[in-house]
Every structure is written in structure tokens, then in C-alpha cells.
Design a protein around this motif. Structure first.
Motif, PDB file in Angstrom:
ATOM      1  N   THR A  15       0.835  -1.199   0.000  1.00 38.98           N
ATOM      2  CA  THR A  15       0.000   0.000   0.000  1.00 38.98           C
ATOM      3  C   THR A  15       0.874   1.254   0.000  1.00 38.98           C
ATOM      4  O   THR A  15       1.997   1.247   0.510  1.00 38.98           O
ATOM      5  CB  THR A  15      -0.907   0.031   1.244  1.00 38.98           C
ATOM      6  OG1 THR A  15      -0.104  -0.116   2.425  1.00 38.98           O
ATOM      7  CG2 THR A  15      -1.930  -1.100   1.185  1.00 38.98           C
TER       8      THR A  15
ATOM      9  N   TYR B 101       2.028   5.047   1.030  1.00 42.76           N
ATOM     10  CA  TYR B 101       1.985   5.998   2.141  1.00 42.76           C
ATOM     11  C   TYR B 101       3.095   7.019   1.915  1.00 42.76           C
ATOM     12  O   TYR B 101       3.900   6.895   0.987  1.00 42.76           O
ATOM     13  CB  TYR B 101       2.150   5.286   3.489  1.00 42.76           C
ATOM     14  CG  TYR B 101       3.560   4.843   3.804  1.00 42.76           C
ATOM     15  CD1 TYR B 101       4.368   5.568   4.693  1.00 42.76           C
ATOM     16  CD2 TYR B 101       4.103   3.699   3.225  1.00 42.76           C
ATOM     17  CE1 TYR B 101       5.659   5.164   4.992  1.00 42.76           C
ATOM     18  CE2 TYR B 101       5.402   3.290   3.520  1.00 42.76           C
ATOM     19  CZ  TYR B 101       6.176   4.023   4.393  1.00 42.76           C
ATOM     20  OH  TYR B 101       7.464   3.632   4.681  1.00 42.76           O
TER      21      TYR B 101
ATOM     22  N   ASP C  73       6.260   9.002   3.888  1.00 41.50           N
ATOM     23  CA  ASP C  73       7.064   9.215   5.086  1.00 41.50           C
ATOM     24  C   ASP C  73       7.565  10.658   5.097  1.00 41.50           C
ATOM     25  O   ASP C  73       7.175  11.475   4.255  1.00 41.50           O
ATOM     26  CB  ASP C  73       8.207   8.195   5.166  1.00 41.50           C
ATOM     27  CG  ASP C  73       9.241   8.349   4.057  1.00 41.50           C
ATOM     28  OD1 ASP C  73       9.241   9.378   3.345  1.00 41.50           O
ATOM     29  OD2 ASP C  73      10.074   7.435   3.900  1.00 41.50           O
TER      30      ASP C  73
ATOM     31  N   GLN D  55      -1.805  12.064   6.838  1.00 34.91           N
ATOM     32  CA  GLN D  55      -1.617  10.939   7.752  1.00 34.91           C
ATOM     33  C   GLN D  55      -2.079   9.606   7.186  1.00 34.91           C
ATOM     34  O   GLN D  55      -1.753   8.555   7.744  1.00 34.91           O
ATOM     35  CB  GLN D  55      -2.379  11.208   9.064  1.00 34.91           C
ATOM     36  CG  GLN D  55      -1.932  12.455   9.800  1.00 34.91           C
ATOM     37  CD  GLN D  55      -0.485  12.399  10.236  1.00 34.91           C
ATOM     38  OE1 GLN D  55       0.031  11.334  10.589  1.00 34.91           O
ATOM     39  NE2 GLN D  55       0.196  13.541  10.214  1.00 34.91           N
ATOM     40  N   ASN D  56      -2.844   9.636   6.099  1.00 40.74           N
ATOM     41  CA  ASN D  56      -3.345   8.379   5.561  1.00 40.74           C
ATOM     42  C   ASN D  56      -3.461   8.451   4.041  1.00 40.74           C
ATOM     43  O   ASN D  56      -3.218   9.490   3.420  1.00 40.74           O
ATOM     44  CB  ASN D  56      -4.699   8.021   6.181  1.00 40.74           C
ATOM     45  CG  ASN D  56      -5.723   9.147   6.008  1.00 40.74           C
ATOM     46  OD1 ASN D  56      -5.887   9.687   4.916  1.00 40.74           O
ATOM     47  ND2 ASN D  56      -6.403   9.497   7.099  1.00 40.74           N
ATOM     48  N   TYR D  57      -3.843   7.320   3.450  1.00 43.30           N
ATOM     49  CA  TYR D  57      -3.906   7.220   1.987  1.00 43.30           C
ATOM     50  C   TYR D  57      -4.928   8.187   1.394  1.00 43.30           C
ATOM     51  O   TYR D  57      -4.679   8.808   0.355  1.00 43.30           O
ATOM     52  CB  TYR D  57      -4.249   5.787   1.580  1.00 43.30           C
ATOM     53  CG  TYR D  57      -4.395   5.627   0.087  1.00 43.30           C
ATOM     54  CD1 TYR D  57      -3.276   5.462  -0.730  1.00 43.30           C
ATOM     55  CD2 TYR D  57      -5.648   5.666  -0.529  1.00 43.30           C
ATOM     56  CE1 TYR D  57      -3.394   5.327  -2.106  1.00 43.30           C
ATOM     57  CE2 TYR D  57      -5.781   5.542  -1.899  1.00 43.30           C
ATOM     58  CZ  TYR D  57      -4.654   5.370  -2.679  1.00 43.30           C
ATOM     59  OH  TYR D  57      -4.786   5.260  -4.041  1.00 43.30           O
TER      60      TYR D  57
ATOM     61  N   MET E  46      -3.477  11.630   1.230  1.00 43.80           N
ATOM     62  CA  MET E  46      -2.446  11.657   0.201  1.00 43.80           C
ATOM     63  C   MET E  46      -3.087  11.734  -1.191  1.00 43.80           C
ATOM     64  O   MET E  46      -2.679  12.530  -2.039  1.00 43.80           O
ATOM     65  CB  MET E  46      -1.579  10.411   0.300  1.00 43.80           C
ATOM     66  CG  MET E  46      -0.435  10.348  -0.706  1.00 43.80           C
ATOM     67  SD  MET E  46       0.566   8.851  -0.516  1.00 43.80           S
ATOM     68  CE  MET E  46      -0.576   7.612  -1.147  1.00 43.80           C
TER      69      MET E  46
ATOM     70  N   VAL F 158       6.444   8.633  -3.421  1.00 41.56           N
ATOM     71  CA  VAL F 158       5.664   7.966  -2.381  1.00 41.56           C
ATOM     72  C   VAL F 158       6.406   6.708  -1.945  1.00 41.56           C
ATOM     73  O   VAL F 158       7.300   6.226  -2.639  1.00 41.56           O
ATOM     74  CB  VAL F 158       4.250   7.588  -2.871  1.00 41.56           C
ATOM     75  CG1 VAL F 158       3.454   8.820  -3.246  1.00 41.56           C
ATOM     76  CG2 VAL F 158       4.323   6.611  -4.040  1.00 41.56           C
TER      77      VAL F 158
ATOM     78  N   GLN G 174       4.379   0.362   1.598  1.00 42.81           N
ATOM     79  CA  GLN G 174       4.390  -0.482   2.791  1.00 42.81           C
ATOM     80  C   GLN G 174       4.121  -1.923   2.364  1.00 42.81           C
ATOM     81  O   GLN G 174       3.023  -2.245   1.919  1.00 42.81           O
ATOM     82  CB  GLN G 174       3.327  -0.041   3.789  1.00 42.81           C
ATOM     83  CG  GLN G 174       3.131  -1.008   4.959  1.00 42.81           C
ATOM     84  CD  GLN G 174       4.387  -1.206   5.781  1.00 42.81           C
ATOM     85  OE1 GLN G 174       4.889  -0.274   6.393  1.00 42.81           O
ATOM     86  NE2 GLN G 174       4.919  -2.436   5.801  1.00 42.81           N
TER      87      GLN G 174
ATOM     88  N   LYS H 162       9.485   0.722   1.676  1.00 44.06           N
ATOM     89  CA  LYS H 162       9.891   1.067   3.041  1.00 44.06           C
ATOM     90  C   LYS H 162      11.162   0.316   3.423  1.00 44.06           C
ATOM     91  O   LYS H 162      11.300  -0.884   3.175  1.00 44.06           O
ATOM     92  CB  LYS H 162       8.773   0.682   4.014  1.00 44.06           C
ATOM     93  CG  LYS H 162       9.129   0.829   5.482  1.00 44.06           C
ATOM     94  CD  LYS H 162       8.013   0.275   6.349  1.00 44.06           C
ATOM     95  CE  LYS H 162       8.375   0.313   7.834  1.00 44.06           C
ATOM     96  NZ  LYS H 162       7.295  -0.265   8.658  1.00 44.06           N
TER      97      LYS H 162
END
Length: 416
Positions: free
Chosen positions: A88, A90, A92, A118-120, A123, A153, A156, A265
Motif C-alpha cells: 500500500t 503511504y 514518510d 496521515q493516511n492514503y 495523500m 511515495v 508499505q 519502506k
């Protein structure tokens, strides 16, 4: 009758970064219960379409049906690091810094601070806002019609995993082989059943790396287009240096006016003061093309190697590295054959379909072409039991020691 079994076992922790692994290692075993398998054949997926579960299952069943082998497919650590395999998106802190700096330079005022992403959903909302601002800006003449923004991006991976790159993944392959030698639902010749690793690109790299880590265990490697040195683009922190040049992928498929670059990540970093610094020693252990390490490996039982590679694969797996690797193999008397594909007339449309990375190769054809030959070599010259199941590789200021104990390969990293 073909039997498919799924296993979950404990494998390895991240010894380098002292991180306890949260996830189990899952792998699949396919075999014909009316045959006595002559080998455990690992078909190790890379990071592309060959990681698809349906493709892997069909290929395993075909090989197990047509050849007298058991086929193993391992969901090694961080295999689920692409959207098509469950990862997924996300952002950072570095991604947010890139977003903030890039939009400011373009004169695009965001509806709220990047720190609030803070979340998809947030974004996605911001990216849609930027894309629309670019559309309107082009209509007003603020931007050229071919102008677009580069943004970054992070991905994760599934199971809350991360990109260790190479070492844990190769340990997963080895631990699977050791588990099956003792626990397979068929005769494994007293644990002496041969182990052959097969893979394309990253899968081929991991096959070579497994043979480097446990040469007494791996009997052969069949490879298509693996890189001989670790690939900067895949380590995950290249965005710290240049997020466009060292991202793992880039795409316009989500937004027409935004090129989205992405990386997996990772805890590795280019910051030399961090305990997670990806130092020269960390790079060295991950290289297959490391002459001093190949010399050390040459004193152990030697796996057989065969590889196919495009001479024009400049972007991902430089052919000159592969040529040098196989020259060193020969120098140390490994049975290693490299087929460097150079000419258009070698493209037959069935086995080799292009001269790009991977050559759109039919892995099924590769296996049917090379596996029987390798099995005959192994039968004629079977490995003798090797008592000292431990190998150490000096890497700059670190010493990497791999030791087989019972059904696990263990890693110790010491100051050299």
C-alpha cells in the motif's frame, strides 16, 4: 496425483539491524505423490509479474507434472512490495519534504500543510489537487503543455515487512530447503536430496546469494538476467540521494500531470551516523561479484551455475558485471556457463522474445532446457557430506559468518 501444500515456519530475524521479525515465512510445495522426486527445485520470483500467485502455481504444477522433481515457491521476506502483490502507498517524512519543496518551486499552494497527511485518502486528495492545479495552470499559460511534477511515495509491504534487501530473503530460501530436507512428505534420500535454485532478475540474484551463503547446501543455480551486484534502485533509501534517479519505479498511470516515483519502506539509510547506515560492508556482503568472497566460496562444495543474459541489459543488470562474475567462477574452477544473448536472430519468439532485461523469457522453457542437464551432472558427481557447515566473509570492518545448525542458517555479524 499432484499435491499442493502450504507451510508456515519460523525463519530468521534481522541480525544486521537487530529487528525481531514479526511475520512467519510462507512457502508452497508442489509434487506428484506417484513419483519419487529427484530434487527440490526452487522457482524464486523476482519483483515483476512472476511474483503473481496464479502464475507461480501454474508453473509449479507444470514442472512437477512433466519432470521428476518437487517444486518449491517461497514468499520470502518483503516479497509483497508491489501494489499487485499487496503493498500500500503511504508518505514518510522524506516524501513529505519532497512534496512540499516541489510544489513550492512550482508555485502551487496546497490546501493544508504536508504534515497533516496521515493516511492514503489524504495523500490521494492532495495529489488530485496538484494534478488539477497543473491542468488549470496549463490552461492559463503558467506551465508548458508538456510540464509535469515529479513526486515520491513509499510502499508499505504486506505483513508489515520492509526492505532488508537480499540477506534475509536468501536465508528464507535456505531455511525452507533445510526444513524440507527433514520434513517433506516424501523420501528426501536421508536429507541428501539435491537443491536447485532457479530465478529471473531478483529471483536469480537471490539464487546466487543463497549459494554464496550455503554452498554446501545448494547444488545448482539456473538464472535469467540476475544482477551481479546489489541494485541501488531496489534498496529503498535512494530517495535520500536523488528520488528520481534512484526510485524503484516511476509511473504516470495514476495522474496524467504527475510522475509518481516509488520506493519500498526500509530502515537502511545513507546517514553514516545512524546505526542503520548502509555501509560499504553491508553492500559487499550482498554482492555476488566480489572476487575475495568467490575465492572463499571456492574451497567449499561447488554448485553448478548456468545463466542467460542480454548484452543490452544496461539499466538493471549490467552485462559486463555478469561476464566478469562468470569469468571469476571459471578462474576458481566452478562449472559455470554464461549465455550472453547479443543478436536479433537469437530471439525465437518462444524461449527468448526480446533483448531487454529478462528477455521476456519463458521460464518454463528455461527449466525444461537446463534442469535435466544439471540433474545429470549432480547424479554423476554427487556432493559428499560436508561437515563444516559454516562460512565467513570479511567485509571491510565487519565479518559475516553464516552457520547451519539443525534446520536453520544462522547469521553472526562481528567487528572485523
Amino acid at each position: 496425483m499432484l499435491i499442493n501444500k502450504i507451510y508456515e515456519i519460523d525463519s530468521c530475524d534481522d541480525v544486521e539491524l537487530n529487528i525481531k521479525r514479526e511475520s512467519k515465512l510462507e512457502f508452497k510445495l508442489c509434487f506428484d505423490d506417484e513419483k519419487k522426486p529427484e530434487a527440490l527445485v526452487f522457482i524464486t520470483p523476482g519483483l515483476g509479474g512472476d511474483a503473481d500467485d496464479n502464475y507461480r502455481e501454474h508453473l509449479a504444477e507444470t514442472i512437477a507434472r512433466d519432470l521428476n522433481v518437487a517444486v518449491v515457491s517461497v514468499n520470502y521476506h518483503c516479497i509483497g512490495n508491489r501494489p499487485n502483490t499487496g503493498s500500500t502507498f503511504y508518505m514518510d517524512e522524506i516524501d513529505k519534504l519532497i512534496l512540499d519543496a516541489t510544489t513550492q518551486a512550482a508555485g502551487i499552494k496546497l490546501p493544508y500543510s504536508v504534515d497533516k497527511i496521515q493516511n492514503y485518502d489524504q495523500m490521494s486528495e492532495i495529489f488530485h489537487f496538484i494534478n488539477q492545479a497543473l491542468i488549470e495552470g496549463k490552461k492559463e499559460g503558467k506551465f508548458r503543455l508538456d510540464y509535469y511534477l515529479n513526486l515520491h511515495v513509499s510502499l508499505q509491504p504486506t505483513k508489515n515487512e520492509y526492505q532488508n534487501f537480499g540477506i534475509m530473503q536468501a536465508q528464507d530460501l535456505i531455511n525452507t530447503a533445510l526444513f524440507l530436507k527433514n520434513n517433506a512428505p516424501f523420501d528426501t534420500m536421508g536429507g541428501g536430496i539435491p537443491v536447485i535454485m532457479i530465478g529471473s532478475s531478483h529471483g536469480g540474484y537471490l539464487s546466487h546469494l543463497a549459494a554464496k551463503i550455503a554452498p554446501w547446501l545448494i547444488d545448482g543455480v539456473i538464472d535469467n538476467s540476475s544482477y551481479a551486484k546489489f541494485l541501488w534502485k531496489l534498496v529503498g533509501f535512494g530517495k535520500e540521494i536523488d528520488f528520481m534517479q534512484y526510485s524503484e519505479f516511476s509511473t504516470f498511470s495514476l495522474f496524467r500531470h504527475i510522475c509518481i516515483c516509488g520506493s519500498t519502506k526500509t530502515f537502511w539509510t545513507s546517514n553514516s551516523s545512524s546505526p542503520y547506515f548502509f555501509s560499504p560492508a553491508r553492500r559487499m556482503i550482498r554482492n555476488i561479484l566480489e572476487s575475495s568472497h568467490l575465492e572463499i566460496q571456492s574451497f567449499y562444495p561447488k554448485p553448478y551455475y548456468v545463466s542467460y543474459h542480454s548484452f543490452y541489459d544496461k539499466r538493471i543488470a549490467p552485462p559486463e558485471d555478469k561476464i566478469e562474475l562468470y569469468d571469476i567462477f571459471k578462474k576458481y574452477h566452478f562449472d559455470a556457463k554464461l549465455y550472453m544473448i547479443k543478436d536479433q536472430d537469437q530471439i525465437d519468439g518462444k524461449f527468448i522474445k526480446s533483448l531487454d532485461h529478462g528477455m521476456d523469457m519463458s521460464i518454463k522453457t528455461l527449466i525444461k532446457k537446463e534442469l535435466s542437464i544439471m540433474l545429470e551432472k549432480i547424479k554423476k558427481h554427487p556432493k559428499k557430506e560436508y561437515k563444516d557447515k559454516s562460512i565467513s566473509y570479511p567485509c571491510e570492518d565487519l565479518l559475516y559468518k553464516f552457520t547451519q545448525k539443525e534446520d536453520k542458517i544462522l547469521l553472526e555479524v562481528e567487528r572485523n
